[in-house]
Scaffold this motif. Structure first.
Motif, PDB file in Angstrom:
ATOM      1  N   ILE A  24      41.243  40.246  19.491  1.00  0.00           N
ATOM      2  CA  ILE A  24      42.093  39.470  20.388  1.00  0.00           C
ATOM      3  C   ILE A  24      42.487  40.351  21.563  1.00  0.00           C
ATOM      4  O   ILE A  24      43.041  41.434  21.380  1.00  0.00           O
ATOM      5  N   PHE A  25      42.181  39.892  22.770  1.00  0.00           N
ATOM      6  CA  PHE A  25      42.516  40.609  23.994  1.00  0.00           C
ATOM      7  C   PHE A  25      43.592  39.832  24.738  1.00  0.00           C
ATOM      8  O   PHE A  25      43.452  38.636  24.954  1.00  0.00           O
ATOM      9  N   ILE A  26      44.648  40.520  25.119  1.00  0.00           N
ATOM     10  CA  ILE A  26      45.715  39.904  25.909  1.00  0.00           C
ATOM     11  C   ILE A  26      45.382  40.135  27.373  1.00  0.00           C
ATOM     12  O   ILE A  26      45.222  41.268  27.826  1.00  0.00           O
ATOM     13  N   VAL A  27      45.282  39.046  28.132  1.00  0.00           N
ATOM     14  CA  VAL A  27      44.859  39.097  29.528  1.00  0.00           C
ATOM     15  C   VAL A  27      46.056  39.444  30.411  1.00  0.00           C
ATOM     16  O   VAL A  27      47.142  38.879  30.250  1.00  0.00           O
ATOM     17  N   ARG A  28      45.848  40.381  31.307  1.00  0.00           N
ATOM     18  CA  ARG A  28      46.900  40.742  32.250  1.00  0.00           C
ATOM     19  C   ARG A  28      47.158  39.574  33.201  1.00  0.00           C
ATOM     20  O   ARG A  28      46.243  38.864  33.601  1.00  0.00           O
ATOM     21  N   ASN A  29      48.409  39.393  33.579  1.00  0.00           N
ATOM     22  CA  ASN A  29      48.765  38.294  34.478  1.00  0.00           C
ATOM     23  C   ASN A  29      48.090  38.439  35.836  1.00  0.00           C
ATOM     24  O   ASN A  29      47.736  37.453  36.466  1.00  0.00           O
ATOM     25  N   GLU A  30      47.881  39.675  36.286  1.00  0.00           N
ATOM     26  CA  GLU A  30      47.252  39.897  37.596  1.00  0.00           C
ATOM     27  C   GLU A  30      45.795  39.450  37.608  1.00  0.00           C
ATOM     28  O   GLU A  30      45.265  39.072  38.636  1.00  0.00           O
ATOM     29  N   ALA A  31      45.125  39.496  36.456  1.00  0.00           N
ATOM     30  CA  ALA A  31      43.713  39.117  36.386  1.00  0.00           C
ATOM     31  C   ALA A  31      43.521  37.636  36.682  1.00  0.00           C
ATOM     32  O   ALA A  31      42.528  37.242  37.282  1.00  0.00           O
ATOM     33  N   VAL A  32      44.471  36.824  36.277  1.00  0.00           N
ATOM     34  CA  VAL A  32      44.355  35.388  36.502  1.00  0.00           C
ATOM     35  C   VAL A  32      44.477  35.074  37.988  1.00  0.00           C
ATOM     36  O   VAL A  32      43.765  34.232  38.514  1.00  0.00           O
ATOM     37  N   GLY A  33      45.336  35.789  38.679  1.00  0.00           N
ATOM     38  CA  GLY A  33      45.551  35.540  40.096  1.00  0.00           C
ATOM     39  C   GLY A  33      44.477  36.103  40.997  1.00  0.00           C
ATOM     40  O   GLY A  33      44.419  35.786  42.176  1.00  0.00           O
ATOM     41  N   GLU A  34      43.587  36.955  40.471  1.00  0.00           N
ATOM     42  CA  GLU A  34      42.548  37.586  41.285  1.00  0.00           C
ATOM     43  C   GLU A  34      41.273  36.764  41.365  1.00  0.00           C
ATOM     44  O   GLU A  34      40.265  37.230  41.867  1.00  0.00           O
ATOM     45  N   GLY A  35      41.293  35.577  40.842  1.00  0.00           N
ATOM     46  CA  GLY A  35      40.115  34.714  40.910  1.00  0.00           C
ATOM     47  C   GLY A  35      39.053  35.038  39.881  1.00  0.00           C
ATOM     48  O   GLY A  35      37.891  34.724  40.062  1.00  0.00           O
TER      49      GLY A  35
END
Length: 90
Positions: A24-35
């Motif tokens: 299970i990998f927790i995605v950084r919030n910044e990754a979602v906003g970078e497209g």
């Protein structure tokens, strides 16, 4: 304790479930906003899991890892014997 924070995760299923079911990998919030697309996130998670598990380090390291402890013992004893021989001749 439960926090009221929503997180995005990527779940990678294990190909060999003898020891682990999934990573299970927790995605950084910044990754979602970078497209970054969901497909890219999954591919990166698979790559990280494969690299972390030691899946592709080449033939040489795999050969060392597969050697018997007896071979390591013989190599160590030979090295010590060689060191004693060199010290005795000097």
């Amino acid at each position: 304790m439960v926090k009221g924070i929503s997180r995005r995760v990527v779940v990678v299923e294990s190909p060999d479930q003898r020891y682990f079911e999934q990573a299970i990998f927790i995605v950084r919030n910044e990754a979602v906003g970078e497209g970054v697309t969901a497909r890219e996130l999954v591919e990166e998670a698979k790559r990280v899991a494969r690299d972390y598990a030691g899946g592709d380090h080449g033939r040489f390291s795999r050969a060392w890892r597969d050697l018997s402890p007896a071979v390591y013992t013989l190599i160590g004893a030979g090295g010590i014997g060689l060191a004693w021989l060199v010290a005795a001749l000097v």
